[in-house]
Design a protein around this motif. Structure first.
Motif, short mmCIF file in Angstrom:
data_model
loop_
_atom_site.label_atom_id
_atom_site.label_comp_id
_atom_site.label_asym_id
_atom_site.label_seq_id
_atom_site.Cartn_x
_atom_site.Cartn_y
_atom_site.Cartn_z
N PHE A 183 1.65 1.71 -12.26
CA PHE A 183 2.82 2.48 -12.67
C PHE A 183 2.35 3.53 -13.66
N GLU A 184 2.55 4.81 -13.33
CA GLU A 184 2.13 5.88 -14.22
C GLU A 184 3.30 6.82 -14.49
N CYS A 186 0.83 -1.19 -4.43
CA CYS A 186 1.62 0.05 -4.44
C CYS A 186 1.37 0.86 -5.70
N ARG A 187 1.65 2.16 -5.62
CA ARG A 187 1.50 3.06 -6.76
C ARG A 187 2.84 3.74 -7.00
N GLY A 216 0.77 -1.24 0.00
CA GLY A 216 0.00 0.00 0.00
C GLY A 216 0.80 1.29 0.00
N LEU A 217 2.01 1.26 -0.48
CA LEU A 217 2.84 2.47 -0.48
C LEU A 217 2.72 3.22 -1.79
N ALA A 218 2.96 4.52 -1.73
CA ALA A 218 2.98 5.36 -2.93
C ALA A 218 4.39 5.91 -3.09
N PHE A 219 4.92 5.74 -4.31
CA PHE A 219 6.26 6.23 -4.63
C PHE A 219 6.10 7.29 -5.71
N GLY A 220 6.67 8.47 -5.50
CA GLY A 220 6.58 9.53 -6.48
C GLY A 220 7.91 10.19 -6.71
N CYS A 265 -1.37 -5.78 -12.65
CA CYS A 265 -0.72 -4.46 -12.64
C CYS A 265 -1.15 -3.64 -13.85
N LEU A 266 -1.08 -2.33 -13.70
CA LEU A 266 -1.37 -1.39 -14.77
C LEU A 266 -0.13 -0.54 -15.01
N TRP A 267 0.28 -0.46 -16.27
CA TRP A 267 1.35 0.46 -16.67
C TRP A 267 0.72 1.46 -17.62
N ARG A 268 0.68 2.73 -17.22
CA ARG A 268 0.05 3.77 -18.04
C ARG A 268 1.07 4.88 -18.33
N ASP A 269 1.20 5.21 -19.61
CA ASP A 269 2.08 6.30 -20.06
C ASP A 269 3.51 6.11 -19.54
N CYS A 270 4.01 4.88 -19.66
CA CYS A 270 5.37 4.57 -19.22
C CYS A 270 6.30 4.43 -20.43
#
Length: 173
Positions: free
Chosen positions: A47-48, A25-26, A4-8, A65-70
């Motif tokens: 993953f955005e 995670c995001r 449940g972590l967010a990495f930016g 998993c979702l990879w968007r605009d990577c």
């Protein structure tokens, strides 16, 4: 397990000998460093706008998993398991998916030009507005002179066709 972590806006690199598991995670605007990243598992992650160019993530597990605009020019996912994945608006030219196992993968509005698909096992792959250009070199693994052949579960003849013929040509559906 990291849950449940967010990495930016973060640069992520592998840690030698450590198994990294991410659940729920995001990753937003993250850069996965070029070089070897081992022992990775991602479940229910998004993953955005992430950068994967040059990263070697062989044998990684990616589930739901979702990879968007990577972006991932030359990304190495050889031997990886991609299960219930979605790739949207991604630039993954020269991606290495050799010996990877793709199950229920959707790719939309993405570039997979010159992808290496030698020995890739496909079960339920949906492609919409995907560039696969590369002509006779499509599926070429740099340094090798073999043509690509997709393997489907139950493919008895080694022709790269789903068992029983039928289905949507080239997708295994």
């Amino acid at each position: 397990v990291l849950e449940g972590l967010a990495f930016g806006d973060t640069a992520l690199a592998g840690a030698a000998g450590v198994r990294l598991e991410f659940e729920g995670c995001r990753f937003l605007h993250c850069a996965f460093s070029p070089g070897q990243i081992k022992w990775l598992s991602f479940v229910d992650c998004a993953f955005e706008k992430c950068e994967f160019s040059g990263a070697r993530m062989a044998d990684v597990t990616l589930r739901r998993c979702l990879w968007r605009d990577c972006r991932g020019v030359g990304l190495d996912l050889s031997g990886a398991l991609l299960h219930h994945m979605a790739l949207q608006d991604c630039q993954f030219s020269y991606i290495d998916l050799a010996r990877a196992r793709l199950r229920d993968v959707k790719v939309e509005q993405s570039d997979l030009s010159f992808a290496a698909l030698l020995g890739t096992e496909v079960k339920a792959l949906a492609l919409r507005e995907v560039s696969l250009r590369g002509g006779g070199d499509w599926g070429h693994v740099p340094g090798r002179r073999r043509s690509a052949q997709l393997r489907y579960p139950g493919d008895q003849g080694g022709r790269g066709e789903p068992a029983g013929g039928g289905g949507d040509a080239g997708t295994g559906l």
